[in-house]
Structure formats: C-alpha cells, structure tokens
Design a protein around this motif. Structure first.
Motif, short mmCIF file in Angstrom:
data_model
loop_
_atom_site.label_atom_id
_atom_site.label_comp_id
_atom_site.label_asym_id
_atom_site.label_seq_id
_atom_site.Cartn_x
_atom_site.Cartn_y
_atom_site.Cartn_z
N SER A 77 0.81 6.41 -0.99
CA SER A 77 0.71 5.79 0.33
C SER A 77 2.06 5.22 0.76
O SER A 77 2.52 5.42 1.89
N THR A 80 0.92 9.86 8.08
CA THR A 80 -0.50 10.15 7.84
C THR A 80 -0.71 11.61 7.46
O THR A 80 -1.51 11.93 6.58
N ASN A 135 -7.39 6.67 2.14
CA ASN A 135 -7.36 5.48 3.00
C ASN A 135 -6.21 5.58 3.99
O ASN A 135 -5.19 4.89 3.88
N TRP A 136 -6.35 6.44 5.00
CA TRP A 136 -5.23 6.70 5.93
C TRP A 136 -4.97 5.53 6.86
O TRP A 136 -3.84 5.37 7.35
N ARG A 143 -5.03 2.28 6.02
CA ARG A 143 -4.12 1.38 5.29
C ARG A 143 -2.71 1.97 5.24
O ARG A 143 -1.72 1.24 5.38
N ASN A 144 -2.63 3.27 5.08
CA ASN A 144 -1.34 3.95 5.09
C ASN A 144 -0.62 3.77 6.42
O ASN A 144 0.60 3.54 6.48
N LEU A 182 -1.06 1.24 8.57
CA LEU A 182 -0.62 -0.16 8.65
C LEU A 182 0.66 -0.37 7.85
O LEU A 182 1.59 -1.05 8.30
N LEU A 183 0.71 0.24 6.68
CA LEU A 183 1.91 0.14 5.83
C LEU A 183 3.12 0.76 6.54
O LEU A 183 4.22 0.20 6.52
#
Length: 591
Positions: A290, A346, A356-357, A359-360, A362-363
C-alpha cells in the motif's frame, strides 16, 4: 486516465491565459502628464536573509495620510509580498528636487529600531508601475576595529531616476544620497526630514522590453559559459555512463541468454545460477505494498507537476518579477494533478492484489501533503513569532484549505475510483512460486544504503553546477531565467537516474537477491538525499544566511523539496527497473 489528462490540460490553459498578464492599477500602463503612477512599498529585511522580511512601515518611516493595502493574488501572498501605498508621489513627468516627505522626531526606540536594521544590512523593496526597485536604508562606518567604535547612519534623501517612452514608464532606478545622513549611533531622540528627488529622462527602449534588464544578469556571456560547461559536463557524464553500462549489460545479457539457452538442453546436468535462478521470486509482490503504491502515485504526480511547470517556464510565464506566478502555478497544478496520483496509486495497488484501496487512497493523499503541512505549520508559527511577512494571513490559509478540500481531494478520489475500475492485471512474464527462496548472504557493499549512495552520486554530479544558480535565485537575489538549459539538465537527470537504477537492479538480481522493488525506488530517489546534503554545504559555505527564522525556513522547505525529488526520481527509477526486469525475463524460457 484520459479524462483527468483533459481536465488538467483545460484548467492549465485557463490558468496560463490568466497568468501571462501583469496586473497593475493602470490596466494599460499608459499615462498623461501629471497622472498619478502607482508606487507601492513592499517590504524591508536583512539583505542576506530572503525569507526574513517585514512590512515596510514596521520601521518608523514617514506614513502617508491614507495608507492603502493593495489586494494580492495567492502566489504574491505566498511570496511574502505585502504592498501598501508609499509616502512618495511620483506623478508622470513631474520632476521634484529635494521635496520633503515629512519631518519626524525619532524616539529612542525608533533610533534603536533603525540602528538594528542598518546593522543587519536591511534593504527596502518597492514597486513602481509594477517595476521592482530596491535600496539600502543606511550604512555602517567601520572606522574603528571594535564594534563599539562603529558609526551607524540612516539615508534620509532618495533619488528616483525614471525613464519613459512616450506615455509609458520603461525603467526606474533608485539611489541614496551618501551625503544626506542621520547619525543613529547614540540612543537619543533625533529630528529627521526625509527628502526625495525625482528626475525624468526619455528613452528609446520599447515598453515590451522593460523587463529585459532583470533577466540579462543570468544571460551574461561568463554566466552562459558556466551553464554550457555544466551541460557539457553532464552530457559527457551521461554518454560515458550510458555507453559503459549499455556495453556491459548488452554483452553480459547476451552471454546470459546464450548460456541459459544452452543450459535448457542440459538442464538435468547442472543447477541454474544467476538471475534466471530466481525467476520464481522476482515478481513476488513487495512488502508494504500500500505504501509502495502510494509512493509511486505521489512520485508520478510530482513528475507531471514538474513537466507542466517547465512548459509554463519555456513559454515565458515566469518572467522576472511576475510576482507570485510560480507559487500560484505550483498550488493550482498540484491540485489539478492529484487525480493522476489517485489513479496510479490505486490502479497499481489493485494490480498487486491489494484489497483496502480506500486506505491506500488516504495514504496517497497524505504522503506528500502531510509532511508539507506539518512543516508549514511550524514555519508559519515561527514567522508569526517574528511578525514577518512570510506568515500567511488567515484568509490565505482558508483559501489553500478550500483548494485542498474542493479540488485536490475530489480529484484524488475520482482518480482512485478510475484506478480501481481499470481492472488492469499485473503483467508478469513468469509465474511466481508459492514459497520465496532464501537470499544468499551478500557482501556489505550490496546492502541498501551503499547501493543508494552509489545510485545517488552520479545523477547528483550531473546537476550540482546548476543547483548553485537555482539556490542563488531562490535563496538569494540572483535572477534565473535560462529555463531551456535547466530543462536539458532535468532530462539528463532522468536519463542517468533510470540507467543507474537499471544497472544496480541487474547486479542485484545476478547476486540472486530478488527483493528489488523497494531497492529500485530507494536507489532512484537517493539523489534527493544528495541534494539535501548540498543544502548544508550551500548554507554554511556559499551563503551569508543567519538567524533562527532563516535557518528553519531554509532547511524546512528544502527538506520538503528534496522529499518531493526523492518520490519523483524514485518513481522514475522503479519504472525503468520494472521495464528492464520484464524485458529480460520475457526473453528467456522459464519452467
């Protein structure tokens, strides 16, 4: 991806059309005899500390009856410009001789303020019909060897020499009268009469060329020679490096292909060695995928931003003293290209079978903006404590937050959704085995840090001469306008970064170390660490900057810039390594 490219391109065109015009109170810069011409006082500050600037009237100068603040664009506010109406009246073609601005009784505190400013080499900056002018506010007479013997003087008489062509202002020069001085050495009240003289002279220089004199300094023959020497030095480095590596890699790879083709006939007799031996592990997805995808997305966005900035520079948007154009461009284009970061991150994360795209995404959004925001909060607090113009007003902070909320974030999310729906699969030419092979023990110089040091040094050696001129213009008073040469250096930087990363990746695979994903990114981005090391050298050896505020601004913002370089060049290095690894494993038959 095409939709986002179109949105970015259209918005960029609108921005470009709006940015080329110089704004002024007089829309066409044409005046009749006796017309008031706008003169604004901007800021004062220590000459050697470009970030430490204060409002003009923070010093006890003559204040006009009606002080008007000029409305500033976003980029001008970010640049620390705070323009207010100046106490001098420079009407078109109206000459004045030793005209009084005001008579003032300086208190002990006023004298101490001016003396401290003179001691720190304070200069003032103004804008007359959008032309920048500077001057020093005083001088120190160092007759004695001891600081207690120094004499401090304030200039009280300013001479304005203005050149005009028909009904337009073309040039303005300011000089201070070395004989009209006020002694500030002692802490006592002083009576001062501030004076100014205005002289008008006709010139044949066309109005369109009035900014040329500001850009000529970087185009002087001896400067150009140094720049071309830098380019030739970089090109020779690139040619030698690429020629050397291409020869070695082509020869070694050719031998490898012949050997592996031969080995297939007698596979039972001997065990495979080298990079073919790890074909079942080389496309095993990296740890922390991620974070890896977020780094790749952010790096690609910063690369796109840099390319767009170069396009604007090459078409002439960032001419000298187009106040704040660069900062405005950076904010606007960064916001518009956030869709690219979302899409790339993404899409790649989903290719690596990430689940968990959100959260990716947001990161990805916080990876570069997060450290930048924290740095800004600290530095803005320092600027507020110093009451410097670098402290952003609350309204400007709200505008930036709104841009991030209403433009950057939605585009990032749209890019992420498009990336998730792209349904692209990771293209691996060989199958990955279920269990990873153990990596054999390797000598110390094949570790990550020694490899990063090797990878970063060569690209840095190709750009370090040009770095001095960029630093001298950003953190000094030089003007940089040779964007074509800078663009060539940037292309050379990309080529060297890609090539050295590919070479180190090959040697890593040949040593049967299959964890090349993060290594190629770190090696590609390591030039950013070398640039930060150069910052230390520049600050202590090449500049006269001093004081907590200037030091924190220099190292704080340069850390963000170098971090951006790390992400951008890391993405370039990884992409080059991925192309290379796919190519060599596609060329052989692996069981």
């Amino acid at each position: 991806m095409g939709r986002f490219g179109a949105v970015v391109f259209i918005a960029l065109l609108i921005f470009l059309c709006g940015s080329v015009q110089v704004r002024s109170d007089a829309s066409d810069h044409r005046y009749k005899d006796g017309d008031p011409v706008p003169l604004y006082a901007n800021k004062v500050g220590p000459f050697h500390n470009p970030s430490e600037t204060y409002r003009y009237f923070d010093l006890p100068f003559c204040v006009p009856d009606d002080v008007k603040e000029k409305k500033e664009a976003l980029g001008e506010v970010l640049n620390g410009d705070r323009l207010v109406s100046a106490p001098y009246k420079l009407d078109f073609l109206q000459e004045k001789d030793a005209t009084s601005v005001c008579q003032k009784k300086l208190s002990k505190e006023g004298v101490a303020k001016f003396r401290a400013a003179v001691d720190k080499d304070y200069y003032f900056q103004m804008y007359y019909d959008d032309l920048p002018i500077w001057g020093f506010i005083g001088k120190v007479d160092k007759e004695g060897k001891e600081p207690s013997d120094f004499k401090y003087y304030l200039y009280k008489h300013i001479h304005f020499d203005i050149f005009y062509n028909k009904d337009r202002v073309v040039e303005i020069n300011v000089r201070t009268d070395p004989n009209a001085l006020v002694d500030l050495t002692e802490d006592k009240e002083v009576d001062v009469e501030f004076l100014y003289t205005v002289k008008w002279k006709e010139t044949t220089t066309p109005f369109e060329n009035r900014m040329d004199k500001y850009s000529q300094s970087s185009s002087l023959p001896h400067h150009l020679e140094i720049h071309w020497f830098s380019i030739i030095n970089s090109c020779v480095t690139v040619l030698l490096l690429t020629g050397f590596l291409a020869t070695i890699l082509m020869r070694v790879l050719k031998n490898d292909f012949v050997k592996y083709a031969h080995d297939e006939e007698s596979a039972e007799d001997q065990e495979e060695t080298g990079w073919k031996y790890i074909h079942g592990d080389v496309f095993r997805y990296p740890k922390h995928k991620s974070l890896f995808a977020a780094c790749l997305g952010s790096g690609t966005q910063l690369f796109t931003l840099t390319v767009f900035i170069f396009i604007l520079a090459l078409v002439g948007v960032f001419y000298p003293y187009n106040r704040g154009a660069l900062f405005t461009a950076l904010v606007v284009i960064y916001a518009l290209t956030s869709g690219i970061a979302g899409y790339i991150a993404t899409s790649f994360y989903c290719q690596l079978e990430g689940t968990n795209w959100v959260r990716n995404l947001l990161l990805t959004g916080c990876l570069f903006c997060g450290p930048l925001f924290l740095t800004f909060c600290f530095l803005n607090t320092v600027a507020i404590a110093y009451t410097a113009t670098a402290a952003l007003p609350f309204g400007t902070i709200v505008v930036i937050v709104l841009i991030w909320t209403l433009v950057t974030s939605p585009l990032l999310v749209l890019g992420g959704i498009a990336g998730k729906n792209s349904k692209a699969e990771f293209q691996a030419p060989v199958r990955t085995t279920k269990y990873p092979r153990e990596i054999p023990p390797l000598p110390w110089y094949r570790g990550t840090i020694p490899q990063m040091a090797m990878a970063g040094f060569l690209p840095f050696s190709a750009i370090y001469i040009e770095l001095y001129y960029i630093f001298a213009s950003v953190w000094g008073h030089r003007i940089y306008t040779i964007y074509s040469i800078l663009f060539l250096v940037f292309i050379i930087l990309l080529i060297v970064t890609a090539f050295i990363t590919v070479a180190l990746t090959y040697f890593q695979l040949a040593a049967e170390d299959h964890e090349w994903w993060w290594r190629s990114f770190l090696c590609g981005g390591s030039t950013g660490l070398f640039i930060y090391a150069y910052c230390l050298y520049y600050y202590y050896a090449r500049s006269d900057m001093s004081g907590f505020m200037q030091t924190s601004f220099f190292f704080g913002y340069m850390a963000c810039v170098c971090y951006g370089f790390f992400l951008m060049l890391g993405a370039i290095g990884f992409r080059a390594a991925l192309l290379f690894v796919r190519h060599i494993y596609r060329s052989i038959k692996c069981e």
